[in-house]
Design a protein around this motif. Sequence first.
Motif, PDB file in Angstrom:
ATOM      1  N   SER A 111       1.706  -0.144   9.133  1.00 30.04           N
ATOM      2  CA  SER A 111       2.095   0.281  10.738  1.00 30.04           C
ATOM      3  C   SER A 111       1.224  -0.164  11.734  1.00 30.04           C
ATOM      4  CB  SER A 111       2.273   1.821  10.656  1.00 30.04           C
ATOM      5  OG  SER A 111       0.934   2.475  10.463  1.00 30.04           O
TER       6      SER A 111
ATOM      7  N   GLU B  19       0.841  -1.244   0.182  1.00 29.10           N
ATOM      8  CA  GLU B  19      -0.017   0.081   0.077  1.00 29.10           C
ATOM      9  C   GLU B  19       0.930   1.219  -0.126  1.00 29.10           C
ATOM     10  OE1 GLU B  19      -3.395   2.195   2.687  1.00 29.10           O
ATOM     11  OE2 GLU B  19      -2.188   0.792   3.599  1.00 29.10           O
ATOM     12  N   PRO B  20       0.277   2.032  -0.663  1.00 27.28           N
ATOM     13  CA  PRO B  20       1.437   3.403  -0.632  1.00 27.28           C
ATOM     14  C   PRO B  20       1.363   4.292   0.437  1.00 27.28           C
ATOM     15  CG  PRO B  20      -0.264   3.514  -2.271  1.00 27.28           C
ATOM     16  CD  PRO B  20      -0.436   2.381  -1.693  1.00 27.28           C
ATOM     17  N   THR B  21       0.587   4.512   1.242  1.00 29.73           N
ATOM     18  CA  THR B  21       0.554   5.449   2.017  1.00 29.73           C
ATOM     19  C   THR B  21       1.398   4.727   3.552  1.00 29.73           C
ATOM     20  OG1 THR B  21      -1.554   4.481   3.263  1.00 29.73           O
ATOM     21  CG2 THR B  21      -1.697   6.225   1.818  1.00 29.73           C
ATOM     22  N   GLY B  22       1.157   3.377   3.670  1.00 32.82           N
ATOM     23  CA  GLY B  22       2.102   2.830   4.693  1.00 32.82           C
ATOM     24  C   GLY B  22       1.407   2.613   6.133  1.00 32.82           C
ATOM     25  N   ALA B  23      -0.072   3.425   6.134  1.00 31.17           N
ATOM     26  CA  ALA B  23      -0.746   3.206   7.538  1.00 31.17           C
ATOM     27  C   ALA B  23      -1.254   1.908   7.773  1.00 31.17           C
ATOM     28  CB  ALA B  23      -2.030   4.296   7.317  1.00 31.17           C
TER      29      ALA B  23
END
Length: 109
Positions: free
Chosen positions: A99, A92-96
């Motif tokens: 995490s 996923e590009p945001t990485g949220a």
Amino acid sequence: MASSAPTGSAAPDSRIPRKSLGFIANAKKNKHSFIQFFAVTGIFLLSIRSLGQKYRIHDLQEDTAALKQEQESLADRMNNIKRSLLHEASLEPTGAFASRLRLLFSDDD
């Protein structure tokens, strides 16, 4: 002269039936045999109990081995699922999401 005693019997009181001894009287008379019988019976029962416990222990050891193998299999499956989820989340590009998964799995990666 007719004799009431059967021919060939030596004692005239042999016609009187002997009264059988009761259980307690017989036990007192043959005390050694009864003690030996109860001792052998006790040893036999303890042997049977010990044999049962031996097979029970064997079955429990087999169950323990099967449970350990199942636990290892479940731990491997859980780790594979975690790795797959983290890999998918890392794409996923945001990485949220990645995490958040790391927080849930308590990974420091």
